[in-house]
Structures are given as structure tokens and as C-alpha cells.
Design an enzyme around this catalytic site. Structure first.
Site, mmCIF file in Angstrom:
data_model
loop_
_atom_site.group_PDB
_atom_site.id
_atom_site.type_symbol
_atom_site.label_atom_id
_atom_site.label_comp_id
_atom_site.label_asym_id
_atom_site.label_seq_id
_atom_site.Cartn_x
_atom_site.Cartn_y
_atom_site.Cartn_z
ATOM 1 N N CYS A 1 0.831 -1.218 0.000
ATOM 2 C CA CYS A 1 0.000 0.000 0.000
ATOM 3 C C CYS A 1 0.856 1.255 0.000
ATOM 4 O O CYS A 1 0.505 2.261 -0.618
ATOM 5 C CB CYS A 1 -0.926 -0.007 1.201
ATOM 6 N N HIS B 1 -1.754 1.052 7.051
ATOM 7 C CA HIS B 1 -2.101 1.199 5.647
ATOM 8 C C HIS B 1 -1.728 2.577 5.114
ATOM 9 O O HIS B 1 -1.736 3.567 5.856
ATOM 10 C CB HIS B 1 -3.614 0.982 5.504
ATOM 11 N N ASN C 1 -8.050 4.723 -2.339
ATOM 12 C CA ASN C 1 -7.453 3.517 -1.765
ATOM 13 C C ASN C 1 -6.866 2.649 -2.874
ATOM 14 O O ASN C 1 -7.009 2.959 -4.059
ATOM 15 C CB ASN C 1 -8.521 2.752 -0.967
#
Length: 398
Positions: free
Chosen positions: A62, A334, A355
Site C-alpha cells: 500500500c 495502511h 485507496n
């Protein structure tokens, strides 16, 4: 940050770029589920241009997806053609550097997929970049990242080097490490074509991406060290031992607000393990009973009740934030990308967040995050220095 999405969504190809991506965000609230609409209704105020949502797959990358997405938006802001940069090129270069550190520290370093936003900036500065279309990191017919088997091989190799007390030619184990990467992710092309011209990753970064790594700065927030001074980012995935400027929780949102109002996006590291962070609903906020919910496993229906209930949020203080860091209820989970600002039906401001888990949620891969959540659960933010408020820039002698 090493949050891994285990469900395999289809990778969204780089087709419609900046304008289409903004349209996706604008249409998102129209596509929300009935449950989400009952709880929150959003009106977008600032929509900054981004490249399309991607999917990190079964990999804890991520940090590379989010910070490279941030650089892609930096290119767009500079008037350049939008292009997906190769996230996996950044990843493999970081793994080579991390491997060196892991061996030198005799294994006294967290090993795995994880990294931080600053790793992307550091790798860009040292190794350049290239379009994702020229290096996807997908071999053998794979459609999505699956890093588990590769990581087992990499760690086994590094641990074997440490076990024999370094009595092995460094060039030898590094060549073997590189071969595992090549077999798992493919060989990086020495040169490639872009718009009819031949480039290397270094020349592409210099001549096409044309971004200056020195233009970027990272912030953290903790009460354990003085504000407005540099301090260590205390996260296991900070293998580079980066020091960042320490600011207050309110400063975090002030920086983000100033960036967005001036057309700059923000790289965001955060804890997403909270029951009041709902990826399916695409909403994260801090209900007034948040402390009672910490660490609880809630059903989907129980989560839905949170988002359809009282929207009053808990007041975030520096002390409350620090408590979360120290009792591990706030963790470095994250990396995401803040690309806009919205208001709910009560006039409360929420950030629009891109995201890297594909597009299968209520907002086509985006979510809305309250300012209280950002003040409470942020681990770091990455911004262009030009977007830092002047008053804060003076405090840190920027």
C-alpha cells in the site's frame, strides 16, 4: 505500512485518467448502498485529479501504491500527462535496500512487504521510475500481486546469510536475491519506449516525471518528543529509520486543508483496523463511544449500525492520540492518498481518500474520512513543501 488485501479484485487498467477519475468520485455518492445513504450524505467540495484506482492484491505494498499515486497527481498538477508509475519497480528497489540493512543488523529489522511513503520518494531519487505498462511485476499469467511465496524465499535467503555470520561474498547473496525478484516479478527493462523516445528509469524520472525528491516532506504527531522538531517515526516498517517533523494533531489537518485548497494532494498513513473504519461503506469517522469499540470484532450489521446512528464524534486531544500509539490501538496499517474534501449533511468536513483495494465498495474505490479520524489515527502524512502553511513552515524553519 503493510495492510494486505486478500480478496482478488480485477486490476483497473490505466485507461481513463485524470478527468475520468474525478468523475468517478463525483458519481460515488450516487452509487452508495441504501445503508450508507441512510447514515451519511456527502457533497464534494474539492476534487483533485488523480489516476484511476488500482488494486495492490495480496501484497503489503500500500505504501508504494499510495505514495506513487501521490506522485502521479503531482505530475498532473505540473501539467504533465497522467501516467501510472510502476509501483512494483519501487517495491523491488526498496527490498534490495532493506535486504542490505537486514543483513547488516543481523536480522534486527522487521522484514516483509511493508514500507513507508518516504521509501517511494527515496527510491525515486536514487533509482528513478518508469511507467507501469513497462513493468507490472506480474509474471506467469498472474493478474494480481501475490507476494507470499516470494517473501518466503527472500527471507530464507537473508536468514541463511546471517546464520553463517556473513561469511559469504555480498555480491553472491545479492545476485541470488535479485534472481528471486526477477523470477517472481520479472526483469526490469534496461530501456523502454515512451512517446517514441527511449528512456531508462533514471532518464524517465528526470525528463518526463520531472519531480524533485527534495520537494517532499513527511509529518508525524506524538507527545513523546517536542513539537516542531524532527523525531524518529516509531513504526516497524520504518526500516530506513526516517526522522520526520513532529506536529500537533490539529496541525495535521491544517496541513492537509492548506494542501487541498492549493491544489496539492496528500499521502496518508493510518490505522484502518478500527470498527468505525468501514471499507464496504466507504466511511471512517470517530463515534463518541469510539473507546468502547476499540479492539472489538463487529459483524457487518453491527458496523452498519454505527454508520447509521449518531454522527457526533469524539473530541481528539494530543493526549488521547498518544494513548492510542502507546497501547497499540493505533497501529501503522495502511497507506492511502487524500485527493479531496467533502461535507456531510451536517456540514462536517470529510477528506476524499483514494485507496488501493480495487473498486468494489460503495464509492468505487474511494472513501470519506472525517477530520477527527485523521487527527486520531494518522501515522504520517506526505506533502509537497509548497503546500505547508506559512505559519507552520516558519515554526520548523522550512
Amino acid at each position: 505500512m503493510k495492510r494486505t488485501l486478500l480478496s482478488a479484485f480485477a486490476i483497473l487498467l490505466t485507461v481513463s485518467m485524470a478527468t475520468a477519475q474525478v468523475n468517478l468520485v463525483k458519481k460515488a455518492s450516487e452509487n452508495a448502498t441504501d445503508a450508507a445513504k441512510q447514515g451519511f450524505k456527502f457533497t464534494n467540495v474539492i476534487d483533485l485529479s488523480t489516476t484511476p484506482v488500482e488494486n495492490q492484491g495480496s501484497s503489503g505494498t500500500c505504501w508504494s501504491y499510495s505514495a506513487n499515486s501521490f506522485l502521479e497527481s503531482e505530475m498532473i498538477k505540473n501539467g504533465q500527462a497522467p501516467v501510472h508509475l510502476s509501483k512494483i519497480y519501487t517495491v523491488r528497489q526498496a527490498y534490495m535496500e532493506k535486504a542490505d540493512a537486514y543483513v547488516l543488523m543481523k536480522g534486527g529489522l522487521s522484514w516483509g512487504d511493508g514500507g513507508e511513503g518516504h521509501d517511494v520518494i527515496n527510491m525515486y531519487a536514487k533509482y528513478g521510475t518508469l511507467p507501469e505498462s513497462d513493468y507490472t511485476g506480474l509474471v506467469g499469467g498472474k493478474k494480481i500481486n501475490r507476494f507470499g511465496p516470494m517473501q518466503k524465499k527472500l527471507k530464507a535467503l537473508l536468514d541463511s546469510v546471517i546464520a553463517i555470520k556473513g561469511q559469504i561474498d555480498p555480491a553472491g547473496w545479492k545476485a541470488e536475491f535479485k534472481k528471486i525478484l526477477d523470477d517472481s516479478l520479472g526483469v526490469v527493462p534496461a530501456t523502454f519506449q515512451y512517446n517514441g523516445k527511449t528512456y531508462t528509469p533514471a532518464t524517465f524520472a528526470k525528463e518526463v516525471a520531472h519531480l524533485d525528491a527534495d520537494n517532499y516532506i513527511e509529518f508525524i504527531s506524538q507527545t513523546s518528543t517536542p513539537y516542531y522538531k524532527k523525531a524518529m517515526m516509531m513504526a516497524s516498517d520504518n526500516w530506513a529509520y526516517q526522522w520526520d517533523y513532529n506536529i500537533t494533531p490539529t496541525d495535521l489537518t491544517d496541513v492537509i486543508d492548506n494542501a487541498l485548497k492549493n491544489g496539492y494532494t496528500v499521502g496518508w498513513g493510518a490505522d484502518v483496523s478500527e470498527p468505525y473504519f468501514s471499507w464496504p461503506n466507504g466511511v471512517a469517522f470517530v463515534p463518541k463511544n469510539a473507546e468502547e469499540l476499540e479492539g472489538k470484532k463487529l459483524t457487518r450489521d453491527e458496523k452498519a449500525a454505527i454508520y447509521n446512528g449518531d454522527r457526533t464524534e469524539m473530541v481528539i486531544t494530543p493526549e488521547l492520540r498518544q494513548q492510542g500509539l502507546e497501547d497499540y490501538t493505533t497501529t501503522d496499517d495502511h497507506g492511502m492518498h487524500i485527493v479531496g474534501l467533502a461535507k456531510d449533511q451536517d456540514g462536517q468536513e470529510f477528506y476524499i481518500v483514494k485507496n488501493s483495494w480495487g473498486t468494489k465498495n460503495d464509492y468505487n474505490g474511494f472513501l470519506y474520512v472525517s477530520k477527527a479520524y485523521v487527527q486520531y489515527k494518522t501515522t504520517s502524512i506526505l506533502v509537497n513543501k509548497k503546500s505547508v502553511p506559512k505559519s507552520l513552515a516558519r515554526k520548523i524553519s522550512l
